[in-house]
Every structure is written in structure tokens, then in C-alpha cells.
Design a protein around this motif. Structure first.
Motif, short mmCIF file in Angstrom:
data_model
loop_
_atom_site.label_atom_id
_atom_site.label_comp_id
_atom_site.label_asym_id
_atom_site.label_seq_id
_atom_site.Cartn_x
_atom_site.Cartn_y
_atom_site.Cartn_z
N LEU A 72 4.78 -2.46 4.47
CA LEU A 72 4.23 -1.53 4.77
C LEU A 72 5.78 -0.41 4.91
CD1 LEU A 72 1.87 -0.97 7.57
CD2 LEU A 72 1.44 -0.47 5.46
N VAL A 73 6.33 0.64 4.18
CA VAL A 73 7.24 0.96 4.58
C VAL A 73 7.48 2.17 4.92
CG1 VAL A 73 9.41 1.43 3.24
CG2 VAL A 73 7.88 -0.83 2.85
N GLU A 74 8.06 2.72 6.05
CA GLU A 74 8.40 3.54 6.91
C GLU A 74 9.61 4.42 7.21
OE1 GLU A 74 4.18 3.07 9.44
OE2 GLU A 74 5.57 3.10 10.16
N GLU A 75 10.09 5.58 6.27
CA GLU A 75 11.04 6.11 7.18
C GLU A 75 10.74 7.15 8.42
OE1 GLU A 75 12.52 7.94 4.02
OE2 GLU A 75 13.44 6.24 2.59
N MET A 76 11.70 7.23 9.31
CA MET A 76 11.97 7.88 10.53
C MET A 76 12.93 9.17 9.90
SD MET A 76 11.95 7.58 14.14
CE MET A 76 10.37 6.85 14.32
N ASP A 77 12.56 10.49 10.59
CA ASP A 77 12.47 11.11 10.06
C ASP A 77 12.63 11.69 11.23
OD1 ASP A 77 13.09 11.61 7.26
OD2 ASP A 77 11.37 13.10 6.99
N ALA A 78 13.90 12.30 12.16
CA ALA A 78 14.43 13.15 13.81
C ALA A 78 15.18 13.94 13.45
CB ALA A 78 14.46 11.69 13.78
N ASN A 103 -2.05 11.27 8.60
CA ASN A 103 -1.82 12.45 8.10
C ASN A 103 -1.08 12.93 6.49
OD1 ASN A 103 -2.59 14.31 10.84
ND2 ASN A 103 -1.07 12.72 11.38
N ASP A 104 -1.74 14.00 5.35
CA ASP A 104 -0.90 13.80 4.64
C ASP A 104 -1.25 12.58 3.67
OD1 ASP A 104 -1.10 16.70 5.66
OD2 ASP A 104 1.45 15.81 6.04
N VAL A 105 -2.38 11.75 3.28
CA VAL A 105 -2.82 11.05 2.53
C VAL A 105 -2.70 11.24 1.12
CG1 VAL A 105 -4.09 9.21 2.29
CG2 VAL A 105 -3.63 9.65 4.84
N ARG A 106 -1.92 10.59 0.25
CA ARG A 106 -1.86 10.21 -0.83
C ARG A 106 -2.37 9.10 -1.37
NH1 ARG A 106 3.13 12.94 -3.07
NH2 ARG A 106 2.29 13.19 -5.05
N PHE A 107 -3.02 8.65 -2.44
CA PHE A 107 -3.59 7.61 -3.17
C PHE A 107 -4.02 7.69 -4.40
CE2 PHE A 107 -6.98 9.41 0.44
CZ PHE A 107 -7.00 8.11 1.05
N GLN A 155 4.23 -3.88 -9.53
CA GLN A 155 4.16 -3.53 -8.22
C GLN A 155 3.85 -1.78 -8.19
OE1 GLN A 155 8.48 -3.65 -7.79
NE2 GLN A 155 8.66 -5.96 -6.62
N PHE A 156 3.02 -1.70 -6.90
CA PHE A 156 2.91 0.40 -7.79
C PHE A 156 2.95 0.17 -6.16
CE2 PHE A 156 -0.90 -2.59 -6.97
CZ PHE A 156 -2.13 -1.79 -6.25
N LYS A 157 2.18 2.10 -5.60
CA LYS A 157 2.31 2.67 -4.41
C LYS A 157 0.98 3.27 -4.05
CE LYS A 157 3.42 6.66 -3.97
NZ LYS A 157 4.79 8.23 -3.21
N LEU A 158 0.59 1.97 -3.05
CA LEU A 158 -0.60 2.01 -3.50
C LEU A 158 -1.58 4.01 -2.52
CD1 LEU A 158 -4.08 0.75 -3.37
CD2 LEU A 158 -3.74 0.14 -1.30
N MET A 159 -0.59 4.03 -1.12
CA MET A 159 -1.07 5.63 -0.79
C MET A 159 0.17 5.44 -0.08
SD MET A 159 -3.47 5.37 2.26
CE MET A 159 -2.66 3.86 3.80
N SER A 160 0.44 6.63 0.35
CA SER A 160 1.65 7.18 1.23
C SER A 160 1.13 8.07 2.47
CB SER A 160 2.28 8.03 0.22
OG SER A 160 1.82 9.33 -0.28
N TYR A 161 1.06 8.59 3.76
CA TYR A 161 0.67 8.75 4.57
C TYR A 161 2.27 9.34 4.91
CZ TYR A 161 2.86 4.36 6.37
OH TYR A 161 3.00 3.55 6.85
N ARG A 162 1.85 10.39 6.19
CA ARG A 162 2.76 10.86 6.91
C ARG A 162 2.18 11.60 8.69
NH1 ARG A 162 7.45 13.77 6.16
NH2 ARG A 162 6.15 14.68 3.99
#
Length: 415
Positions: free
Chosen positions: A185-191, A231-235, A258-265
Motif C-alpha cells: 500500500l503506497v500512499e501520497e498525502m497532498d495538503a 473514492n475515485d477507484v481505478r483498477f 510488478q504491476f499496479k492493481l488498483m489506485s484510489y483517492r
């Protein structure tokens, strides 16, 4: 249906042109696009879809390279934008980065990839695992051979078996001595924090990244403990949509590697892990600055790679900055970087100093925006948690590992 793809540099130069159909697109469209970009500024560069007098244009900007696609017929804009993003991702993976020099040095590879990724204006093969079987990535050996033999093509003579399979993203007859799969699980925080210290915006963009080395044709299901926050889930195309829509479960046959299974917001978060408090006073031709950095909400894990970067205002002549922890560097372009590293437990890091203004300037009227960076291993700040990962069609139970990482994205503190 896309008719043409152009790759433009920051200066507007056409680095690459790929005509996709029999309807020829003149390069004059690039001149029109660049003229509009200069006239309208940065706002124009952020428009994903543009209507020109003769074509619909789709643009994606990556690392100073503009991917521009043209069509004269109406088509789903998201399909064109997603395809350009796939092209950018594949080129970045193949070339080890994405910039003007890399593209010019690997024209042949880029053209070969585009030939396989799109056919007569329609997306065809976009999965990196399959493309690597068809077109070998560039390396030192292949470059030396191309010079000696005169053969610059990296194309394979045989078509991958997966292209005719019902699972086109996975190689056929895969065998691994040690079956294993890792999920990150890799997350980036925008603030954005305003000058009064109020949190204006805080959201997280996350990805579920998988590194799979499983034999045969495994069938996997991945479930989360709290999917209601997504939110804004992509597969990835391997994900079956019906299990997710009914039970919020990811059911899929994974690609190999390696691959990106899903992205989300995740939107409207209420807090950030660290705080940055700037204090700036200015009079009599000087400016005094004080900056404090500390932990606002303890994530339970160490906060690493903390740094604060800002641009000195144009009217600043010189700066004298010191800190009680970490190092402060000022570059020739007036970029100041304060590297803290891991947050200490026995003190609050602070940076103080004086800015000398140009002659005749009494006080500072433009104040800097502070860009904050950090990294937290072992925790997803959004609160998303993996509940379980189940397997089918595997003779033995494989090894599975889970990790989480949160890092800063566009984290701004305004003064």
C-alpha cells in the motif's frame, strides 16, 4: 479513434510524430497548440481535452514532455487520456526515466512500442509484461550489437502466447521455484495549510502495488477492512468488476512481476502527521525568519526523510540561515533546502535566520511557500487495511507479504 500522436519538448519542438491511420494530420496543429499554450499560460497546459479549429486534442504532461493526441471524430476522452498515460508509463519503464534526451536516444524503441500499443487508432497491447516479451528493453549489450551488426530492431521473431489467450496480461505456462507474492500500500498525502495554520485541503492518493511470482494460472481474492473510505477507484484490467461492485472484493488473475492493481483517492482528511510553523517579520531592509517542525499526530511509526524546501523571494539579496537540527543548503537559484531526516525525540527542530533585501526595499511583500517532504514506513495514514489474501488454483500455499508506505505529495505551507 486516434489519428496521430506527437511528443513535444518544453520548447515546443516535435520530438516524435506517429501517424496512426490513413488520415494524415499536419504538423501545423502542433504550432497552433504551442501558440495557444504561450498565449494562455499554465492554465492551458492543464486542460486534458482541447478543441482546435480542425481537431480534438488530448494532452498529458510528464517530466517536461507533452504527449499530444489528435482526432477529428468524437470519442471517449477518458480512453484517449488513459492511453496516453499508459504510453508515458511504458516509456518511463523501458527507458529508465522520461525526458527529451532519453526519447531522442531511443527513437527506434519508442516507435516499436507505439506500433504494438495501438492499431489503426485503437489501443491494442498496453500491458508492460507482454510488451517486454515482444520488444526487448534497451541495454548496453543491445546497443553494442546494433552498432556492430547494423540491426537496430529489438523486436522478437515470435508472438507471445498470451496475445491469443483469454488472459492477455499474463504469460502462459509460468513456473517459479518459489511461489511468492508481495502487496504494497503506497500512499501520497497532498495538503495545503494557509498562513493562519488552518488545514485547507488534505487528501491521499494511494496505489495497491503487487509483485507476483506465482506458477500456473492462480486466481486471487484480496479484501480490505474498510473500503467505505475509498473514492475515485481505478483498477488494472485483470480485476473482475462484479465482485467489487457487490462485495468490495478484488478478484483477479495477476500478471507476472510488478504491476499496479488498483489506485484510489481519499478526500477530506482532518489532520496531518507533522506541522510546520513559519514566522516571518520584515522591516528596515531585512527579514527575520523562524521555522518550527514537529509531530502533530503520532502515526505510531518513525517519520523519516523530513525536509522543507522553499524559494527565496526575488528581492532577497542574501540569506543567513541556521538550524538546531539537520542541515541547511542554499543553491545558486535561491532554492533553500532544510534536511532534517528522522524526527528527533529530544528536541523540536527549528531553523532561524536573516534575509537581506535589495537596496531600497524596506520590507518583504512576497512571502515564500514551504514545500514539506516526509516518509513513513509501515503505516497507511488513510486508515486503509488489507484484511486477507486468498488463493485458488495453486498446488502449494505461497509466501505472501504486506507492506505500507506513506510519503508526502504536494504538501504546502503558506506564509
Amino acid at each position: 479513434m486516434l489519428q496521430c500522436i506527437f511528443l513535444l519538448s518544453d520548447s515546443g519542438e516535435v520530438m516524435l510524430e506517429k501517424q496512426l491511420t490513413g488520415h494524415w494530420v499536419d504538423r501545423a496543429i502542433c504550432s497552433w497548440f504551442w501558440d495557444q499554450s504561450i498565449a494562455q499560460g499554465d492554465s492551458f497546459k492543464h486542460l486534458p481535452v482541447i478543441a482546435s479549429p480542425t481537431h480534438y486534442l488530448f494532452q498529458v504532461n510528464r517530466e517536461g514532455v507533452t504527449f499530444l493526441a489528435c482526432t477529428q471524430v468524437e470519442m471517449p476522452p477518458l480512453m484517449a487520456i488513459e492511453f496516453l498515460c499508459r504510453v508515458a508509463d511504458v516509456l518511463s519503464e523501458y527507458l529508465g526515466g522520461l525526458n527529451e534526451d532519453l526519447i531522442k536516444d531511443n527513437f527506434v524503441i519508442v516507435y516499436e512500442l507505439l506500433d504494438e500499443m495501438i492499431d489503426n487508432g485503437f489501443p491494442l497491447t498496453t500491458e508492460p509484461n507482454i510488451l517486454r516479451e515482444m520488444i526487448a528493453p534497451p541495454n548496453i549489450v543491445s546497443k553494442v550489437l546494433s552498432v556492430v551488426t547494423g540491426n537496430t530492431s529489438n523486436m522478437s521473431n515470435t508472438l507471445p502466447g498470451a496475445t491469443g489467450s483469454c488472459v492477455p496480461w499474463r504469460k502462459t505456462d509460468l513456473k517459479h521455484s518459489s511461489n511468492e507474492i508481495y502487496v504494497d500500500l503506497v500512499e501520497e498525502m497532498d495538503a495545503t495549510i494557509n498562513r493562519d495554520g488552518v488545514l485547507v485541503k488534505c487528501e491521499i492518493y494511494g496505489e495497491v502495488q503487487v509483485n507476483s511470482h506465482l506458477s500456473g494460472l492462480p486466481d486471487l481474492t484480496l479484501s480490505f477492512a474498510n473500503t467505505s473510505i475509498l473514492n475515485d477507484v481505478r483498477f488494472h484490467p485483470c480485476v473482475r468488476l462484479r465482485p467489487w461492485e457487490s462485495n468490495q472484493i478484488l478478484s483477479f488473475v495477476p500478471p507476472d512481476g510488478q504491476f499496479k492493481l488498483m489506485s484510489y483517492r481519499i478526500k477530506k482528511l482532518k489532520s496531518t502527521p507533522i506541522y510546520v510553523k513559519p514566522q516571518i517579520t520584515s522591516d528596515s531592509g531585512t527579514c527575520r525568519i523562524s521555522l518550527l517542525v514537529g509531530i502533530r499526530n503520532d502515526p505510531g511509526k518513525a517519520i523519516d526523510d523530513i525536509n522543507v524546501q522553499f524559494q527565496l523571494p526575488p528581492r532577497v539579496l542574501s540569506a543567513d540561515l541556521t538550524s538546531n537540527y539537520g542541515t541547511v543548503n542554499i543553491l545558486s537559484n535561491k532554492t533553500c533546502t532544510w534536511s532534517i531526516g528522522r524526527m528527533p525525540k529530544d528536541k523540536t527542530p527549528s531553523m532561524t535566520g536573516t534575509l537581506v533585501l535589495e537596496t531600497g526595499v524596506e520590507r518583504l511583500h512576497v512571502f515564500p511557500t514551504f514545500l514539506v517532504g516526509f516518509k513513513i514506513l509501515g503505516v497507511a495514514l488513510s486508515g486503509l487495511k488489507i484484511e486477507k489474501l486468498d488463493f485458488k488454483n495453486l498446488p502449494t500455499r505461497p509466501y505472501k507479504g504486506f507492506r505500507a508506505l506513506t510519503r508526502s505529495g504536494q504538501y504546502e505551507v503558506r506564509s
